[in-house]
Write a protein that holds these residues in place. Structure first.
Motif, PDB file in Angstrom:
ATOM      1  N   LEU A 278      -4.283   2.843   6.242  1.00 13.05           N
ATOM      2  CA  LEU A 278      -4.171   4.189   6.794  1.00 13.05           C
ATOM      3  C   LEU A 278      -2.730   4.499   7.177  1.00 13.05           C
ATOM      4  O   LEU A 278      -2.275   5.644   7.026  1.00 13.05           O
ATOM      5  CB  LEU A 278      -5.091   4.344   8.012  1.00 13.05           C
ATOM      6  CG  LEU A 278      -5.113   5.734   8.665  1.00 13.05           C
ATOM      7  CD1 LEU A 278      -5.504   6.794   7.651  1.00 13.05           C
ATOM      8  CD2 LEU A 278      -6.046   5.762   9.863  1.00 13.05           C
ATOM      9  N   ALA A 279      -2.006   3.499   7.663  1.00 18.26           N
ATOM     10  CA  ALA A 279      -0.600   3.722   8.018  1.00 18.26           C
ATOM     11  C   ALA A 279       0.206   4.159   6.803  1.00 18.26           C
ATOM     12  O   ALA A 279       1.090   5.023   6.905  1.00 18.26           O
ATOM     13  CB  ALA A 279      -0.004   2.455   8.619  1.00 18.26           C
ATOM     14  N   SER A 280      -0.081   3.577   5.644  1.00 18.06           N
ATOM     15  CA  SER A 280       0.635   3.988   4.433  1.00 18.06           C
ATOM     16  C   SER A 280       0.314   5.433   4.068  1.00 18.06           C
ATOM     17  O   SER A 280       1.203   6.197   3.664  1.00 18.06           O
ATOM     18  CB  SER A 280       0.289   3.052   3.279  1.00 18.06           C
ATOM     19  OG  SER A 280      -1.088   3.176   2.915  1.00 18.06           O
TER      20      SER A 280
ATOM     21  N   PRO B 160       0.813  -1.218   0.000  1.00 15.62           N
ATOM     22  CA  PRO B 160       0.000   0.000   0.000  1.00 15.62           C
ATOM     23  C   PRO B 160       0.846   1.267   0.000  1.00 15.62           C
ATOM     24  O   PRO B 160       0.496   2.251  -0.651  1.00 15.62           O
ATOM     25  CB  PRO B 160      -0.833  -0.125   1.279  1.00 15.62           C
ATOM     26  CG  PRO B 160      -0.892  -1.585   1.550  1.00 15.62           C
ATOM     27  CD  PRO B 160       0.426  -2.140   1.099  1.00 15.62           C
ATOM     28  N   LEU B 161       1.964   1.240   0.722  1.00 13.48           N
ATOM     29  CA  LEU B 161       2.824   2.422   0.766  1.00 13.48           C
ATOM     30  C   LEU B 161       3.419   2.717  -0.610  1.00 13.48           C
ATOM     31  O   LEU B 161       3.520   3.878  -1.021  1.00 13.48           O
ATOM     32  CB  LEU B 161       3.938   2.224   1.792  1.00 13.48           C
ATOM     33  CG  LEU B 161       4.911   3.408   1.970  1.00 13.48           C
ATOM     34  CD1 LEU B 161       4.156   4.661   2.384  1.00 13.48           C
ATOM     35  CD2 LEU B 161       6.002   3.062   2.982  1.00 13.48           C
TER      36      LEU B 161
ATOM     37  N   VAL C  53      -3.073  13.879   3.273  1.00 17.58           N
ATOM     38  CA  VAL C  53      -4.114  13.173   4.021  1.00 17.58           C
ATOM     39  C   VAL C  53      -5.454  13.266   3.298  1.00 17.58           C
ATOM     40  O   VAL C  53      -6.222  12.294   3.240  1.00 17.58           O
ATOM     41  CB  VAL C  53      -4.226  13.742   5.450  1.00 17.58           C
ATOM     42  CG1 VAL C  53      -5.415  13.136   6.190  1.00 17.58           C
ATOM     43  CG2 VAL C  53      -2.944  13.482   6.231  1.00 17.58           C
ATOM     44  N   LEU C  54      -5.728  14.422   2.725  1.00 14.99           N
ATOM     45  CA  LEU C  54      -6.997  14.585   2.009  1.00 14.99           C
ATOM     46  C   LEU C  54      -7.061  13.713   0.758  1.00 14.99           C
ATOM     47  O   LEU C  54      -8.156  13.374   0.301  1.00 14.99           O
ATOM     48  CB  LEU C  54      -7.206  16.055   1.639  1.00 14.99           C
ATOM     49  CG  LEU C  54      -7.403  17.007   2.826  1.00 14.99           C
ATOM     50  CD1 LEU C  54      -7.644  18.431   2.340  1.00 14.99           C
ATOM     51  CD2 LEU C  54      -8.554  16.554   3.713  1.00 14.99           C
TER      52      LEU C  54
ATOM     53  N   ALA D 135       2.193  11.211   4.371  1.00 12.93           N
ATOM     54  CA  ALA D 135       1.933  12.589   4.790  1.00 12.93           C
ATOM     55  C   ALA D 135       3.019  13.093   5.740  1.00 12.93           C
ATOM     56  O   ALA D 135       3.522  14.221   5.589  1.00 12.93           O
ATOM     57  CB  ALA D 135       0.562  12.684   5.452  1.00 12.93           C
ATOM     58  N   LEU D 136       3.410  12.277   6.713  1.00  9.72           N
ATOM     59  CA  LEU D 136       4.406  12.710   7.688  1.00  9.72           C
ATOM     60  C   LEU D 136       5.798  12.784   7.081  1.00  9.72           C
ATOM     61  O   LEU D 136       6.520  13.774   7.245  1.00  9.72           O
ATOM     62  CB  LEU D 136       4.406  11.763   8.893  1.00  9.72           C
ATOM     63  CG  LEU D 136       3.119  11.731   9.729  1.00  9.72           C
ATOM     64  CD1 LEU D 136       3.258  10.759  10.893  1.00  9.72           C
ATOM     65  CD2 LEU D 136       2.769  13.125  10.247  1.00  9.72           C
ATOM     66  N   ALA D 137       6.198  11.710   6.376  1.00  9.96           N
ATOM     67  CA  ALA D 137       7.536  11.717   5.761  1.00  9.96           C
ATOM     68  C   ALA D 137       7.628  12.786   4.674  1.00  9.96           C
ATOM     69  O   ALA D 137       8.647  13.477   4.552  1.00  9.96           O
ATOM     70  CB  ALA D 137       7.845  10.337   5.189  1.00  9.96           C
TER      71      ALA D 137
END
Length: 536
Positions: free
Chosen positions: A394-396, A290-291, A368-369, A401-403
């Protein structure tokens, strides 16, 4: 018995009904765009009139800024600095133009190419709706939105004490830039077959317009006439009040609209003039997770954000060399920059890096959006089947978003540091600014976490919730000191608890506290997503 209804349908049949439907769809988002434009102008107008309340101060600014190529490239022609109203236009017009251009880009894209991709346009076209009706309705919607820009911008300018004639011209010029890019977006929607390509190409066109205008203003000014932003600035509101450049907006828009409708007649429904290849027979190993899929879908927008933030950071960094003399000539501005007049260069760099970090938070929100867009389009539901769990999916999205936001913040630091190091001949400034940019990452992540919690808990309002949090942080970061806002207002922003790097030393306590809050927010996002329905 099945009855087939036949008949000749005019190309624009149904455009009125589609326009009314589009107005209903935009009844919540469009006012926010207009409010943002008004607030940007109001803040700048009040601040400039407070800082430069005498002719001597304005002349001092003109002498300092007019001799600095970086300031001219960022803002506009120096003739605008002859009056206080022109100074306000000099400072804010390019930003107003970019905002209204983006507003028009999204309005056109959402009601043309996005509707075709999601299948809504095909359903609508099954009724008595002409081939050109969606594009005609979208352009009319953009025209109405730009018409609303005129009283908003003019009203704010007049309300903050600026002359009526120049205020009206400013509103018309900003609206003219917006409709020009509405026409460009309509043309791009016929060339490309998915919204991401449309948005990417128009965003590049906006960036090109800004760069061409900047190069022209630093040089002889001739190149600035190739940019809609340059046309708007060369109306010279509050200085010369020239109305004739407004005709250029009408001429350019008419040309682009004619081209767009000509291209519309030459493409298949749902396709673009530029077709995409079928791709490889076997997917890359990176798409096996997924990532990897999230990266594949978002790498284009990520690269665009990196490019834009790097450019802005480089512009800020190139201006740092002359900021000390600039602040010496303008002590009111020195009081606005964190740290005051002491160590002015470090204070200015701290402000520059914090602004690029704020933009990194904006990228994180858009990332995220994208997860919400995948969910509402029905694509997430197909992926949320064994062996992909909700948590993994969701983790992916959150990881990207964070990275990605951390990387965008670092790229902004690279831009500031590289330009500053080249200007002063000190290569140590580059790692110094990169380190400062990473120091703001926990605050950036907390803003992104608001979007993640909204997605997990209240997906229906995640967009307004996230952008409200971002706007709050932007106002707190940039206007708390200049407008004497109460201390509690600034304290609610995570950026207020981040050391003002490189002006201040990095301390562990606020960073660890923000990371703990981030962990709690992400836990709330993941638990909320696991318990709610998907697609609603």
């Amino acid at each position: 018995m099945i009855v087939l209804r036949t008949g000749v349908t005019d190309g624009a049949t149904g455009a009125g009904a589609l326009l009314r439907f589009a107005l209903r769809r935009e009844r919540f988002t469009l006012p926010w765009w207009l409010l943002g434009l008004g607030l940007l102008l109001a803040f700048q107008s009040v601040a400039s009139q407070r800082f430069y309340d005498t002719a001597a101060k304005l002349a001092q600014l003109r002498a300092t800024v007019g001799a600095n190529a970086a300031a001219v490239a960022m803002s506009g022609p120096t003739l605008l600095l002859d009056t206080i109203g022109g100074e306000i236009v000099f400072e804010i017009f390019a930003y107003l133009a970019i905002v209204v251009a983006l507003m028009n880009m999204f309005l056109i894209g959402r009601h043309t190419r996005s509707d075709e991709e999601t299948g809504r346009a095909e359903l609508i076209r099954s009724a008595r709706v002409g081939r050109r009706a969606p594009a005609a309705a979208a352009l009319t919607l953009a025209g109405l939105a730009d018409a609303a820009v005129v009283p908003v911008v003019s009203g704010v300018a007049i309300g903050t004490g600026l002359p009526v004639g120049g205020s009206l011209l400013l509103g018309v010029a900003v609206a003219g830039v917006g409709f020009s890019f509405a026409a460009v977006t309509t043309m791009a929607a016929q060339i490309f077959e998915n919204p991401r390509s449309v948005y990417g190409s128009v965003t590049l066109a906006i960036a090109a317009a800004y760069v061409v205008r900047a190069v022209g203003d630093v040089g002889t000014g001739a190149l600035s006439w190739l940019s809609p932003i340059g046309w708007g600035q060369r109306t010279y509101p509050f200085v010369a009040d020239r109305w004739w450049p407004v005709l250029l907006f009408g001429a350019a828009s008419a040309v682009f609209v004619v081209i767009a409708f000509a291209l519309l007649e030459r493409r298949d429904f749902g396709a673009g003039l530029l077709t995409y290849g079928s791709g490889r027979a076997h997917a890359s190993w990176a798409l096996g997770s997924p990532l990897g899929l999230v990266w594949r879908l978002q790498r284009g927008s990520f690269a665009a954000w990196c490019f834009g933030v790097f450019g802005l950071g480089a512009a800020y960094g190139s201006f740092a060399e002359s900021i000390e003399q600039y602040l010496a000539d303008n002590p009111e501005i020195a009081a606005w920059i964190p740290g005051g007049a002491e160590d002015v260069v470090a204070s200015y760099l701290a402000l520059a890096v914090s602004i690029t970090a704020l933009l990194a938070a904006a990228y994180g929100i858009t990332s995220v959006l994208r997860a919400r867009a995948e969910e509402t389009a029905g694509r997430a539901e197909a992926l949320l089947a064994p062996p992909v769990s909700r948590t993994t999916w969701l983790a992916s999205q959150v990881t990207m978003a964070l990275a990605g936001s951390a990387a965008v913040s670092a790229v902004g630091g690279v831009g500031v540091g590289l330009a500053h190091s080249l200007a002063v001949g000190d290569p140590t400034q580059l790692p110094r600014m990169i380190g400062a940019a990473f120091g703001y990452v926990p605050a950036v992540w907390l803003v992104v976490a608001v979007a993640a919690v909204g997605f997990g808990r209240v997906p229906g309002i995640v967009a307004p919730l996230a952008w409200t949090a971002f706007s709050y942080c932007a106002v707190a970061l940039m206007f708390t000191d200049s407008f004497d806002l109460p201390a509690w207002f600034d304290a609610a922003s995570p950026f207020a608890h981040t050391p003002r790097l490189p002006l201040e030393d990095l301390t562990a306590a606020p960073i660890l506290t923000m990371l703990a809050i981030l962990a709690a927010a992400l836990l709330a996002a993941f638990t909320g997503f696991r318990r709610r329905d998907v697609g609603y």
